[in-house]
Design a protein around this motif. Structure first.
Motif, PDB file in Angstrom:
ATOM      1  N   CYS A 274       0.829  -1.205   0.000  1.00  7.71           N
ATOM      2  CA  CYS A 274       0.000   0.000   0.000  1.00  7.71           C
ATOM      3  C   CYS A 274       0.869   1.262   0.000  1.00  7.71           C
ATOM      4  CB  CYS A 274      -0.921   0.017   1.219  1.00  7.71           C
ATOM      5  SG  CYS A 274      -2.296  -1.147   1.132  1.00  7.71           S
ATOM      6  N   MET A 275       2.009   1.197   0.692  1.00  8.94           N
ATOM      7  CA  MET A 275       2.912   2.344   0.733  1.00  8.94           C
ATOM      8  C   MET A 275       3.534   2.600  -0.630  1.00  8.94           C
ATOM      9  SD  MET A 275       4.893   1.683   4.338  1.00  8.94           S
ATOM     10  CE  MET A 275       4.031   0.917   5.718  1.00  8.94           C
ATOM     11  N   TYR A 276       3.784   1.527  -1.397  1.00  7.55           N
ATOM     12  CA  TYR A 276       4.427   1.716  -2.695  1.00  7.55           C
ATOM     13  C   TYR A 276       3.413   1.984  -3.804  1.00  7.55           C
ATOM     14  CZ  TYR A 276       7.097   1.110  -6.933  1.00  7.55           C
ATOM     15  OH  TYR A 276       7.667   1.330  -8.163  1.00  7.55           O
ATOM     16  N   PHE A 277       2.419   1.136  -3.946  1.00 10.92           N
ATOM     17  CA  PHE A 277       1.477   1.293  -5.062  1.00 10.92           C
ATOM     18  C   PHE A 277       0.442   2.388  -4.813  1.00 10.92           C
ATOM     19  CE2 PHE A 277       2.880  -3.172  -5.620  1.00 10.92           C
ATOM     20  CZ  PHE A 277       3.341  -3.083  -6.930  1.00 10.92           C
ATOM     21  N   GLY A 278       0.198   2.742  -3.542  1.00  6.97           N
ATOM     22  CA  GLY A 278      -0.791   3.774  -3.247  1.00  6.97           C
ATOM     23  C   GLY A 278      -0.225   5.002  -2.583  1.00  6.97           C
ATOM     24  N   ALA A 279       1.094   5.005  -2.272  1.00  4.91           N
ATOM     25  CA  ALA A 279       1.769   6.131  -1.614  1.00  4.91           C
ATOM     26  C   ALA A 279       1.142   6.453  -0.263  1.00  4.91           C
ATOM     27  CB  ALA A 279       1.771   7.367  -2.512  1.00  4.91           C
ATOM     28  N   LEU A 280       0.674   5.447   0.446  1.00  4.96           N
ATOM     29  CA  LEU A 280       0.116   5.681   1.772  1.00  4.96           C
ATOM     30  C   LEU A 280       1.235   5.932   2.777  1.00  4.96           C
ATOM     31  CD1 LEU A 280      -2.406   4.491   0.383  1.00  4.96           C
ATOM     32  CD2 LEU A 280      -2.918   3.311   2.535  1.00  4.96           C
ATOM     33  N   ARG A 281       0.975   6.818   3.719  1.00  6.50           N
ATOM     34  CA  ARG A 281       1.864   6.962   4.863  1.00  6.50           C
ATOM     35  C   ARG A 281       1.716   5.717   5.740  1.00  6.50           C
ATOM     36  NH1 ARG A 281      -0.509  12.172   4.202  1.00  6.50           N
ATOM     37  NH2 ARG A 281       1.054  13.780   3.763  1.00  6.50           N
ATOM     38  N   PRO A 282       2.758   5.334   6.499  1.00  4.36           N
ATOM     39  CA  PRO A 282       2.637   4.151   7.361  1.00  4.36           C
ATOM     40  C   PRO A 282       1.446   4.217   8.305  1.00  4.36           C
ATOM     41  CG  PRO A 282       4.927   4.804   7.191  1.00  4.36           C
ATOM     42  CD  PRO A 282       4.141   5.860   6.478  1.00  4.36           C
ATOM     43  N   ALA A 283       1.174   5.379   8.885  1.00  2.66           N
ATOM     44  CA  ALA A 283       0.037   5.504   9.809  1.00  2.66           C
ATOM     45  C   ALA A 283      -1.290   5.357   9.075  1.00  2.66           C
ATOM     46  CB  ALA A 283       0.097   6.852  10.527  1.00  2.66           C
TER      47      ALA A 283
END
Length: 460
Positions: A274-283
């Motif tokens: 999710c962090m890579y493909f969606g650029a989500l922050r860890p939180a």
């Protein structure tokens, strides 16, 4: 001290600043005006509420028959209170006032910053405790709201009594040498080495706000930090392009995660995705729920982000757990963000839900007992994954050193793919100005495209 009982008060005056032709002037401050004897006095505040409170205190003192000092214009009771206030008591009061309005990470930052400067702003009082003991008491007792404080031991009380006796009076902060000493302390780590530029900037901001608080309360005439010409530390928010992985490297890392941390890694793989493909922050990934996910069998999906679960010390959270549930960063509490996700991530999330299900509250990523993964565990798994995915010389490099670098890689990829900056900013939860400043050095290979577009526009 010359005093007088002859006091007269005026209405509060609002001070305005012109905003340009045709625009209504903006109120920038409020001034309390009064006379003591034949001498005119004034004090200016940022908000009308503070000005009204100050004027009310003056009126009450006059009503009680107090004498007013001709020099300062203040009633004797206010002068005594001002002279009795110490830096330590101000810092404690500031924490008490701002705690309810701050997030857990902000509370942690405030107390940590104040714990750096408070041991510096003291007199040479006998019986000074060890610096480590002072810091521990400040973090765990003094800079915590009274209702959250643990039952103090005699050792803790001895440290508190020493701080109360040794702390500099607030009036001493008017001397630049004390402010400079505090700034010097903030520029260093506990081991005496220079602190990172961003760390110094963050801690200085806290120190500045506490001094502004004293000014608002009328206990300092002006913020003394502005008198000190302390060296300016250069800061940069730009992403280090050496930390940005390409798609092949990212996929290699996501595969390596499944082999790390015994059973934890495979349970975290979709979270890292999710962090890579969606650029989500860890939180944001930690707070993702099944209800936030539109995952069709084919094609693109959609994540509707509404909550984040940042990690902090339990001492600073409202829940008493390591993770408090908050709104999205830099957004109103109920504001959401929509992030389209590619089919590859859709498939990963569908497989994760099928294999591990969701928590009772619908969260996708959690431990066996339903809690969010601890940051230390996430870092451990990521460290192992890098060792599996990269050769030794790359492991020691900045490449994807932190899980957060996956988000940087995603945003960099979108920008280099030619996605317009406003669209990238919306998906990543940035302002456009911040986006271009932070990722300026990660945008490559656009010169030829730009040249062609300019030539086309020129008609040549």
């Amino acid at each position: 001290m010359n005093t007088s009982y002859r006091v007269r008060f005026w209405e509060i005056r609002s001070n305005t600043r012109s905003e340009g032709p045709g625009k209504k002037p903006r109120i920038v401050s409020h001034t309390v005006r009064w006379t003591v004897g034949n001498r005119e006095k004034s004090s200016t505040f940022k908000t009308k509420g503070l000005a009204e409170n100050f004027l009310s205190s003056l009126r009450q003192a006059a009503k009680n028959g107090e004498a007013f000092d001709l020099g300062s214009g203040l009633p004797l009771s206010m002068i005594e209170a001002k002279e009795g206030r110490t830096w330590y008591s101000l810092a404690v009061a500031y924490v008490q006032a701002w705690w309810p309005h701050a997030a857990a990470k902000s509370r942690e930052g405030i107390t940590d910053s104040l714990a750096y400067v408070t041991p510096i702003l003291v007199n040479d009082h006998p019986g000074r405790p060890d610096d480590e003991d002072i810091r521990r008491v400040l973090l765990e007792y003094s800079f915590v709201p009274e209702e959250r404080r643990p039952v103090p031991s005699e050792k803790v009380l001895r440290v508190v009594r020493w701080l109360e006796a040794a702390s500099l009076p607030l009036t001493a902060m008017e001397e630049p040498k004390h402010t400079r000493a505090a700034l010097e302390a903030l520029s260093l780590r506990l081991d005496g080495k220079a602190a990172a530029a961003s760390t110094y900037r963050r801690k200085r901001a806290v120190f500045h706000r506490v001094l502004e608080y004293a000014v608002e309360l009328g206990e300092l005439s002006a913020n003394p930090i502005h008198k000190v010409k302390f060296r300016k530390t250069k800061t940069s928010d730009e992403v280090d392009r050496r930390s940005v992985v390409n798609p092949a490297q990212a996929r290699r890392l996501l595969t390596a995660v499944t082999y790390a941390g015994r059973t934890r890694g495979v349970m975290m793989a979709a979270m890292f995705a999710c962090m890579y493909f969606g650029a989500l922050r860890p939180a944001e990934a930690a707070g993702l729920r099944e209800a936030n996910c539109h995952l069709p069998e084919t094609g693109w999906g959609m994540l509707t982000l509404e909550k984040s679960r940042p990690e902090s010390n339990k001492r600073y959270t409202d829940s008493g757990e390591a993770n408090d549930e908050r709104g999205l960063k830099h957004r109103h509490e109920k504001e959401t963000r929509h992030v389209p996700i590619p089919p590859e991530l859709v498939a990963i999330l569908r497989a994760h839900i099928e294999e591990y299900g969701v928590a009772e509250d619908g969260r996708l990523f959690r431990t066996r007992n339903g809690k969010s993964f601890p940051g230390s565990t996430v870092s451990m798994v990521w460290k192992q994954a890098r060792a599996f995915a990269f050769p030794p010389e790359v492991v020691t490099s900045p490449l994807a050193r932190r899980p957060y670098d996956l988000r940087h890689a995603a945003v960099s990829l979108w920008l280099n793919a030619g996605v317009h900056a406003p669209e990238v900013a919306q998906r990543a939860g940035h302002g456009v100005d911040v986006l271009l400043r932070v990722y300026a050095k990660c945008i490559d290979g656009q010169h030829e495209t730009a040249n062609k577009r300019i030539l086309a526009a020129l008609g040549t």
